[in-house]
Design an enzyme around this catalytic site. Structure first.
Site, PDB file in Angstrom:
ATOM      1  N   TRP A 142       0.874  -1.179   0.000  1.00 40.58           N
ATOM      2  CA  TRP A 142       0.000   0.000   0.000  1.00 40.58           C
ATOM      3  C   TRP A 142       0.915   1.234   0.000  1.00 40.58           C
ATOM      4  O   TRP A 142       1.805   1.331   0.849  1.00 40.58           O
ATOM      5  CB  TRP A 142      -0.865  -0.027   1.257  1.00 40.58           C
ATOM      6  CG  TRP A 142      -1.819   1.106   1.433  1.00 40.58           C
ATOM      7  CD1 TRP A 142      -2.677   1.623   0.501  1.00 40.58           C
ATOM      8  CD2 TRP A 142      -2.040   1.862   2.633  1.00 40.58           C
ATOM      9  NE1 TRP A 142      -3.412   2.638   1.046  1.00 40.58           N
ATOM     10  CE2 TRP A 142      -3.038   2.798   2.367  1.00 40.58           C
ATOM     11  CE3 TRP A 142      -1.485   1.830   3.919  1.00 40.58           C
ATOM     12  CZ2 TRP A 142      -3.507   3.702   3.310  1.00 40.58           C
ATOM     13  CZ3 TRP A 142      -1.956   2.716   4.865  1.00 40.58           C
ATOM     14  CH2 TRP A 142      -2.941   3.641   4.564  1.00 40.58           C
ATOM     15  N   ASP A 223      -0.587  -5.540   9.184  1.00 38.04           N
ATOM     16  CA  ASP A 223      -1.558  -4.501   8.839  1.00 38.04           C
ATOM     17  C   ASP A 223      -2.803  -5.193   8.302  1.00 38.04           C
ATOM     18  O   ASP A 223      -2.841  -5.651   7.158  1.00 38.04           O
ATOM     19  CB  ASP A 223      -0.970  -3.549   7.793  1.00 38.04           C
ATOM     20  CG  ASP A 223      -1.956  -2.434   7.465  1.00 38.04           C
ATOM     21  OD1 ASP A 223      -2.997  -2.333   8.149  1.00 38.04           O
ATOM     22  OD2 ASP A 223      -1.700  -1.675   6.517  1.00 38.04           O
ATOM     23  N   LYS A 259     -13.354  -1.034   5.677  1.00 34.32           N
ATOM     24  CA  LYS A 259     -13.881  -1.821   4.556  1.00 34.32           C
ATOM     25  C   LYS A 259     -14.845  -2.897   5.034  1.00 34.32           C
ATOM     26  O   LYS A 259     -15.928  -3.018   4.502  1.00 34.32           O
ATOM     27  CB  LYS A 259     -12.768  -2.492   3.747  1.00 34.32           C
ATOM     28  CG  LYS A 259     -11.382  -1.915   3.903  1.00 34.32           C
ATOM     29  CD  LYS A 259     -11.152  -0.671   3.112  1.00 34.32           C
ATOM     30  CE  LYS A 259     -10.023   0.108   3.739  1.00 34.32           C
ATOM     31  NZ  LYS A 259      -8.862   0.310   2.960  1.00 34.32           N
TER      32      LYS A 259
HETATM   33  N1  KET Z   1      -3.588  -0.687   5.211  1.00 34.93           N
HETATM   34  C1  KET Z   1      -3.795  -1.149   3.966  1.00 34.93           C
HETATM   35  C2  KET Z   1      -3.048  -2.344   3.504  1.00 34.93           C
HETATM   36  C3  KET Z   1      -4.724  -0.483   3.150  1.00 34.93           C
HETATM   37  O1  KET Z   1      -4.941  -0.962   1.940  1.00 34.93           O
HETATM   38  C4  KET Z   1      -5.404   0.657   3.627  1.00 34.93           C
HETATM   39  C5  KET Z   1      -6.337   1.372   2.771  1.00 34.93           C
HETATM   40  C6  KET Z   1      -5.138   1.066   4.938  1.00 34.93           C
HETATM   41  C7  KET Z   1      -4.230   0.367   5.699  1.00 34.93           C
HETATM   42  C8  KET Z   1      -5.822   2.235   5.541  1.00 34.93           C
HETATM   43  O2  KET Z   1      -7.123   1.947   5.826  1.00 34.93           O
HETATM   44  P1  KET Z   1      -8.079   2.999   6.546  1.00 34.93           P
HETATM   45  O3  KET Z   1      -8.740   2.184   7.566  1.00 34.93           O
HETATM   46  O4  KET Z   1      -8.997   3.496   5.511  1.00 34.93           O
HETATM   47  O5  KET Z   1      -7.230   4.065   7.148  1.00 34.93           O
HETATM   48  N2  KET Z   1      -6.350   1.251   1.511  1.00 34.93           N
HETATM   49  C9  KET Z   1      -7.299   1.771   0.551  1.00 34.93           C
HETATM   50  C10 KET Z   1      -7.888   3.095   0.862  1.00 34.93           C
HETATM   51  C11 KET Z   1      -6.945   4.245   0.985  1.00 34.93           C
HETATM   52  O6  KET Z   1      -5.837   4.237   0.465  1.00 34.93           O
HETATM   53  O7  KET Z   1      -7.358   5.229   1.642  1.00 34.93           O
HETATM   54  C12 KET Z   1      -6.676   1.702  -0.849  1.00 34.93           C
HETATM   55  O8  KET Z   1      -5.559   1.190  -0.991  1.00 34.93           O
HETATM   56  O9  KET Z   1      -7.335   2.122  -1.806  1.00 34.93           O
END
Ligand code: KET
Length: 423
Positions: A142, A223, A259
């Site tokens: 990511w 993560d 998600k």
């Molecule tokens: N870790 C990973 C691996 C991940 O893909 C994301 C979010 C996050 C943490 C962060 O999650 P959050 O709970 O929204 O803070 N990924 C998606 C969303 C983004 O980048 O905001 C994405 O990769 O599209």
């Protein structure tokens, strides 16, 4: 001239040296999508769940939890009892309902601002407690992992993970890099539904990775942003962590409910760090609380109440587990439909990886030029690494998407035919 213009003219030019920061590779896809007036445009950028109409959903479990917490006082600051409930229920999800770690209180947990905030808290803790350490990130990962550890001033290195030719895991290279890292290194691992590749190690491979981590005394930081999205089953998606737990590792884990509960806007997450005993847990927790206190005080309470209610009310939790399964199954169905459609169009390229990969993303293998053509000619938006957020694919748009991919990969197909003829 107005007084304020005169005053401004005299002022030191504080910001003249500042240039715009580079655009975020994921958020910039959403920006480009929003700016496109085309009525049939498709956003396959951000990894947030969409229903078969392409719309964000409010899960039934969230509605039920909302009804039950209606009388809560959202204006009061976050109470310890509310935070503890979230932390305990979140920990059960990753470490297991009957886990000794929880029974013995051998973990430090704090609510976090979703998965991003949980990663950031851990990166800050790492810098504070091990200022000369570095973090090993999978290649690729990511994109924001790089930013988070950079801003926490922790040195970074990558370890090999994905093989572009096989479009699968480069297990030998991964093991080599784990072996060659200095003993006692910090590694970030995606426990399931790896972002962006959709490629996870098998159960046996996780066991080997865990054994090698043991030999090398590495610290695994997981993560967990997509628990439930790989298999549709939250327990099964936690099995990598359970292997490490069984092998006696101390673990760090960032959890996100953005998600799997469709709560992206509420920013609810949890960071937990396993410790040898209760005394250590108290110390680590107080360090984390101090970091959080200076960054944002305390997290917003509404989302925390929602998630705690969903996780602690057996009926609502049962509804949630079913809904996770429905979301994961829809994404799997769209994988099959996309591959099927490409094959029916007669694409000579191999699209097996669409259905082999798991979770929210398909790492398509499309080149940046092809991604660019998809946006310009077909109004289909995705990140430049060719990552397709399968959550944005629907029964209605899947054939259009397949057609567009077929068109932009025509020259790859010709090249393949030529290659086969020569062979
Ligand atoms: N870790 C990973 C691996 C991940 O893909 C994301 C979010 C996050 C943490 C962060 O999650 P959050 O709970 O929204 O803070 N990924 C998606 C969303 C983004 O980048 O905001 C994405 O990769 O599209």
């Amino acid at each position: 001239m107005s007084t304020s213009t005169v005053a401004r003219a005299r002022a030191i030019r504080w910001w003249d040296h500042v240039t715009p920061a580079p655009k975020d590779p994921i958020n910039s896809v959403t920006e480009a999508f929003l700016a496109d007036p085309c009525p049939y445009k498709i956003n396959l950028g951000v990894g947030a769940y969409r229903d078969d109409e392409g719309k964000p959903i409010v899960l039934q479990c969230v509605r039920e939890a909302q009804a039950k917490i209606e009388s809560s006082n959202f204006l009061e600051s976050n109470s310890t009892a509310v935070s503890s409930k979230l932390v305990e229920e979140s920990a059960k999800l990753v470490y297991g309902e009957d886990s000794d770690v929880i029974k013995e209180g051998r973990f430090a947990g704090v609510p976090a601002l979703s998965g991003t905030g949980a990663c950031h808290l851990f990166a800050e803790l790492q810098r504070r407690l091990y200022p000369n350490s570095r973090i090993y990130l999978p290649d690729p990962t990511w994109s924001n992992h790089h930013n988070i550890w950079r801003d926490a001033h922790v040195a970074k290195k990558t370890f090999r993970y994905y093989h572009p030719d096989s479009k699968g895991l480069d297990f030998m290279a991964l093991m080599d890099d784990v072996k060659n890292a200095p003993d006692g290194s910090f590694f970030l691992l995606h426990p399931c539904a790896h972002n962006p590749t959709g490629v996870d190690p098998s159960y046996e491979q996780w066991k080997e990775i865990s054994s090698l981590f043991k030999v090398k005394n590495h610290f695994p930081f997981f993560d967990m942003a997509y628990q439930g999205f790989a298999s549709g089953d939250l327990e099964r998606d936690a099995r990598a962590i359970r292997i490490f737990l069984e092998d006696g590792h101390l673990i760090g884990c960032a959890q996100s409910f953005a998600k799997n509960m469709g709560l992206y806007g509420h920013r609810v997450g949890c960071l937990s760090v396993l410790c040898d005993d209760k005394t250590q847990a108290v110390a680590i927790k107080s360090q984390l609380q101090q970091i959080a206190r200076t960054m944002y005080g305390s997290p917003p309470i509404h989302g925390i109440l929602l998630v705690s209610k969903i996780l602690s009310d057996p009926d609502i939790k049962a509804t949630w587990l079913k809904e996770v399964k429905v979301m994961a199954t829809r994404v799997q169905r769209m994988r099959a439909a996309l591959r099927d459609s490409l094959e029916k169009l007669g694409s000579s390229l191999d699209w097996q990886h669409i259905t082999n990969q798991v979770g929210m993303f398909c790492f398509s293998g499309l080149t940046p030029d092809e991604v660019d053509r998809l946006a310009k000619e077909f109004h289909i938006y995705m990140t430049y690494d060719g990552r397709i957020s399968m959550a944005g694919v629907t029964t209605k748009n899947v054939d259009y998407l397949a057609n567009a991919i077929h068109e932009v990969t025509a020259s790859d197909q010709d090249a393949k035919v030529l290659c086969n003829l020569r062979a």
